[in-house]
Write a protein that holds these residues in place. Structure first.
Motif, PDB file in Angstrom:
ATOM      1  N   LEU A  13      -0.979  11.213  -3.171  1.00 18.77           N
ATOM      2  CA  LEU A  13      -2.530  12.441  -3.428  1.00 18.77           C
ATOM      3  C   LEU A  13      -2.439  11.276  -4.819  1.00 18.77           C
ATOM      4  CD1 LEU A  13      -3.130  15.876  -4.249  1.00 18.77           C
ATOM      5  CD2 LEU A  13      -3.354  14.101  -1.703  1.00 18.77           C
ATOM      6  N   VAL A  14      -2.364  11.715  -6.199  1.00 21.33           N
ATOM      7  CA  VAL A  14      -2.645  10.849  -6.733  1.00 21.33           C
ATOM      8  C   VAL A  14      -0.999  10.347  -7.836  1.00 21.33           C
ATOM      9  CG1 VAL A  14      -3.542  10.697  -8.822  1.00 21.33           C
ATOM     10  CG2 VAL A  14      -4.896  11.850  -7.439  1.00 21.33           C
ATOM     11  N   LEU A  28       3.483  10.291  11.194  1.00 21.59           N
ATOM     12  CA  LEU A  28       3.565   9.851   9.167  1.00 21.59           C
ATOM     13  C   LEU A  28       2.835  10.434   8.032  1.00 21.59           C
ATOM     14  CD1 LEU A  28       4.278   5.812  10.220  1.00 21.59           C
ATOM     15  CD2 LEU A  28       5.482   8.019  10.484  1.00 21.59           C
ATOM     16  N   ALA A  29       3.258  10.087   7.701  1.00 24.69           N
ATOM     17  CA  ALA A  29       2.524  11.040   6.194  1.00 24.69           C
ATOM     18  C   ALA A  29       1.992   9.485   5.119  1.00 24.69           C
ATOM     19  CB  ALA A  29       3.226  11.910   5.269  1.00 24.69           C
ATOM     20  N   VAL A  88      -6.584   7.672   1.035  1.00 23.73           N
ATOM     21  CA  VAL A  88      -5.540   8.151   1.332  1.00 23.73           C
ATOM     22  C   VAL A  88      -5.184   9.912   1.489  1.00 23.73           C
ATOM     23  CG1 VAL A  88      -3.086   8.526   0.123  1.00 23.73           C
ATOM     24  CG2 VAL A  88      -3.498   6.457   0.666  1.00 23.73           C
ATOM     25  N   GLN A  89      -5.884  10.574   0.213  1.00 23.35           N
ATOM     26  CA  GLN A  89      -6.148  12.058   0.534  1.00 23.35           C
ATOM     27  C   GLN A  89      -6.418  12.146   1.747  1.00 23.35           C
ATOM     28  OE1 GLN A  89      -5.247  14.729  -2.093  1.00 23.35           O
ATOM     29  NE2 GLN A  89      -5.103  15.620   0.382  1.00 23.35           N
ATOM     30  N   CYS A 131       0.566   2.404  -1.481  1.00 21.49           N
ATOM     31  CA  CYS A 131       0.276   2.966  -0.490  1.00 21.49           C
ATOM     32  C   CYS A 131       1.228   2.837   0.599  1.00 21.49           C
ATOM     33  CB  CYS A 131      -1.215   2.298  -0.209  1.00 21.49           C
ATOM     34  SG  CYS A 131      -2.603   2.747  -1.427  1.00 21.49           S
ATOM     35  N   TYR A 132       1.416   4.506   1.153  1.00 22.66           N
ATOM     36  CA  TYR A 132       2.430   3.460   2.927  1.00 22.66           C
ATOM     37  C   TYR A 132       2.472   4.922   3.220  1.00 22.66           C
ATOM     38  CZ  TYR A 132       4.291   7.381  -0.921  1.00 22.66           C
ATOM     39  OH  TYR A 132       4.472   8.318  -1.823  1.00 22.66           O
ATOM     40  N   ASP A 133       3.320   4.738   5.058  1.00 25.94           N
ATOM     41  CA  ASP A 133       2.816   6.557   5.342  1.00 25.94           C
ATOM     42  C   ASP A 133       4.909   6.839   5.898  1.00 25.94           C
ATOM     43  OD1 ASP A 133       0.696   6.016   6.749  1.00 25.94           O
ATOM     44  OD2 ASP A 133       1.245   4.178   7.488  1.00 25.94           O
TER      45      ASP A 133
END
Length: 363
Positions: A28-29, A148-149, A207-208, A137-139
């Motif tokens: 999220l943030v 993956l999240a 991303v969210q 940013c990532y997974d």
């Protein structure tokens, strides 16, 4: 009821941990959202409005760039590799300072992380030269979960005295929520402005959306973030609170013991002073009497008529210095009532006068 209220106020930042774990672990943030800003600032004695209106010497300057600095990208890749492995030794060289609570936090959750993939680094110039406002940013790949999240974190990066980039961990997502370290108000205001910028908000929303889709598509992932990690957070939170309580109790006990010891020491010192004064007065009085007696009586020798006890003071209750056999000659130093003061083994002592007889000194 008051005790419960006091307890909650004292440890309130830890009770929010379970609700905030998605911000810290998944997504999220990376900084707190507007609704959380109010809580965090209120805890520090100010309102969100006051914080936002605070004048700051730091202003955002430049556009957000993607993977613009290879050195910065490498720093982030190394950080996430060490984080997933729970490699605290490496993390301490990359992110400073790393509090004991955050170390325990990383140790708890890294057990569930297999690795970080598809790392993308967005950056903007920071408050000073060679500093960066960074969004990564990532997974995230969890053990035994295929999907993956997606996630996103904030970092403030600077250079050390040797010119190497490092993460200023005071401005980490972890510290924004748990406040282990104090923040610079001006820099914090700049970071909040960065997090609210259109470019960053756009990435946050993307991303969210990807995160929401991933959780909906995989029950294992949903159970991981909604069950396993929540339970782990609850246990970690209880552990931190328990340690804090134990430490507080230990400090309180130590303070009480110190106060008691200090009081006892003061009392002993006072007693010693008073006793010393009394003994000094008694000794001065005795010395004056002895000198008077010695002045009146010429020094002479005495001989014991029996085996005699030699005592420190003219009393049968006084300390026993020793014994002398019958027929022993001793130098007489004076008299006090029924006692004779004599020289005994380099010291002075008292023997009952009826056990002695006078002996004339040889001329």
């Amino acid at each position: 009821m008051q005790k419960v209220t006091d307890f909650l106020l004292k440890y309130k930042k830890y009770f929010g941990a379970a609700a905030l774990f998605l911000v810290l672990v998944i997504v999220l943030v990376s900084c707190t959202e507007p609704k959380n800003q109010k809580n965090d600032n209120t805890e520090n004695g100010t309102t969100a409005t006051e914080t936002q209106n605070t004048q700051t010497e730091y202003e955002l300057d430049g556009k957000l760039q993607k993977d613009a600095d290879p050195e910065l990208v490498t720093l982030m890749q190394n950080y996430y590799t060490a984080y997933a492995n729970g490699d605290l030794e490496t993390l301490e060289t990359l992110a400073q300072p790393l509090s004991d609570n955050e170390k325990s936090y990383i140790g708890t959750f890294s057990d569930y992380y297999e690795n970080y993939q598809n790392i993308v680094c967005y950056s903007m110039p920071g408050a000073t030269e060679d500093s960066y406002l960074v969004s990564v940013c990532y997974d995230l790949k969890f053990y035994e979960v295929d999907t993956l999240a997606p996630g996103m974190d904030f970092f403030y990066v600077e250079r050390d005295g040797k010119g190497n980039l490092f993460i200023n961990n005071v401005y980490s997502a972890y510290n924004f929520n748990f406040m282990d370290q104090e923040l610079d108000a001006n820099l914090y205001s700049m970071i909040l402005a960065y997090e609210k910028s259109d470019e960053v908000v756009k990435i946050q929303n993307e991303v969210q959306s990807r995160y929401d889709e991933a959780v909906k598509s995989d029950e294992k992932l949903a159970n991981m973030v909604g069950g396993t990690l929540r339970n782990a957070m609850a246990k970690w939170r209880d552990s931190v609170i328990g340690d804090a309580q134990t430490e507080t109790q230990a400090e309180t006990q130590a303070d009480t013991q110190n106060e008691t010891q200090n009081t006892e020491v003061k009392q002993e010192e006072t007693q010693k002073e008073e006793t010393g004064k009394d003994d000094s007065k008694k000794e001065d009085k005795e010395d004056k009497e002895d000198k008077k007696e010695e002045a009146d009586d010429e020094p002479e020798m005495v001989k014991t008529l029996d085996i005699c006890n030699v005592r420190k003071k003219p009393s049968t209750d006084a300390e026993l210095l020793g014994r002398v056999d019958i027929g022993v000659k001793l130098e007489k130093l004076g008299t006090k009532g029924e006692w004779t003061k004599v020289k005994f083994q380099g010291k002075t002592g008292y023997i009952k006068s009826d056990l002695l007889k006078a002996v004339k000194k040889k001329s």
